[in-house]
Design an enzyme around this catalytic site. Structure first.
Site, PDB file in Angstrom:
ATOM      1  N   LYS A   1      36.092 -44.464 -28.917  1.00  0.00           N
ATOM      2  CA  LYS A   1      36.097 -45.965 -28.691  1.00  0.00           C
ATOM      3  C   LYS A   1      36.527 -46.193 -27.117  1.00  0.00           C
ATOM      4  CE  LYS A   1      35.992 -49.247 -32.293  1.00  0.00           C
ATOM      5  NZ  LYS A   1      36.642 -50.253 -33.225  1.00  0.00           N
ATOM      6  N   VAL A   2      35.674 -46.856 -26.356  1.00  0.00           N
ATOM      7  CA  VAL A   2      35.883 -47.138 -25.110  1.00  0.00           C
ATOM      8  C   VAL A   2      36.180 -48.753 -24.677  1.00  0.00           C
ATOM      9  CG1 VAL A   2      35.436 -46.784 -22.857  1.00  0.00           C
ATOM     10  CG2 VAL A   2      35.110 -44.895 -24.362  1.00  0.00           C
TER      11      VAL A   2
END
Ligand code: G3P
Length: 216
Positions: free
Chosen positions: A83-84
């Site tokens: 997850k960014v």
């Protein structure tokens, strides 16, 4: 539409996975805190229960650091998705991770413009947060509809993962909008199974079945 479970609580994951309803998992620092377990340990266990993508989020801000931490997450299991957070550094990190064939989920997306950039960067998933938009009086579902429309217009491969789901109405809305997946908290998924008329109908049929048996 794929259903991901938005939790790091293993007992809840096992319960719905046994029903064949869990296509993937999403976690974030808040959900890891709620689960009360160390991140690597709990993610490794989840990845053994669920074959589908398992999103893992860290706390780095700079692209190189996000990417380095993402590589570490990806080494935990083959189905880890990094997850960014949306933003210039996040978009750079997506490009670095994509080159290394590591899957990404661009999170904290609140506008269609952000969703467009995430797809252009080659994100595997984009997470528009519809519940948090509803909370402040905006129409979260419109963001899902716009994102799906834009991705279809240009044939982007990035999957739309409707996030910040608060009710079965959100689940249905995401499905109607054509989202590839929705990440659903366990209590909302539980509500999706139920309807008051179903319960009342079962009760009445059981009573009538017993009465008919008794009458012969
Ligand atoms: O996993 C991210 C997202 O689904 C969080 O939802 O309820 O904290 O807005 P919420």
């Amino acid at each position: 539409m794929k259903i991901f479970l938005d939790t790091a609580e293993v007992d809840k994951i096992k319960r719905f996975a046994a029903l064949g309803m869990v296509d993937g998992i999403t976690t974030n620092p808040t959900l890891i805190l709620k689960a009360g377990r160390e991140q690597k340990e709990v993610i490794s266990e989840i990845c053994k229960i669920v074959d589908g993508p398992v999103s893992v989020e860290g706390a780095c801000q700079k692209a190189e650091e996000i990417a380095k931490e993402g590589e570490e997450f990806a080494s935990w299991a083959k189905n880890v998705v990094v997850k960014v957070p949306m933003g210039e550094e996040g978009i750079k990190a997506v490009q670095i991770l994509s080159k290394k064939k590591i899957k990404t989920n661009v999170t904290l997306v609140f506008s269609a413009a952000q969703a467009l950039l995430a797809a252009k960067a080659g994100a595997t998933f984009v997470s528009p947060f519809l519940g948090r938009l509803d909370d402040v009086g905006e129409e979260g579902m419109e963001l899902i509809r716009q994102t799906v429309c834009i991705y279809r217009n240009y044939g982007f491969k990035t999957q739309v993962l409707a996030a910040s789901i608060r009710s079965p109405v959100h689940v249905v809305g995401a499905a109607l909008a054509g989202a590839d997946a929705a990440t659903v908290p366990p209590d909302v998924l539980e509500k999706c199974f139920r309807h008051g008329f179903t319960d009342a109908g079962i009760k009445k049929f059981l009573e009538d079945y017993a009465a008919a048996k008794k009458r012969g």
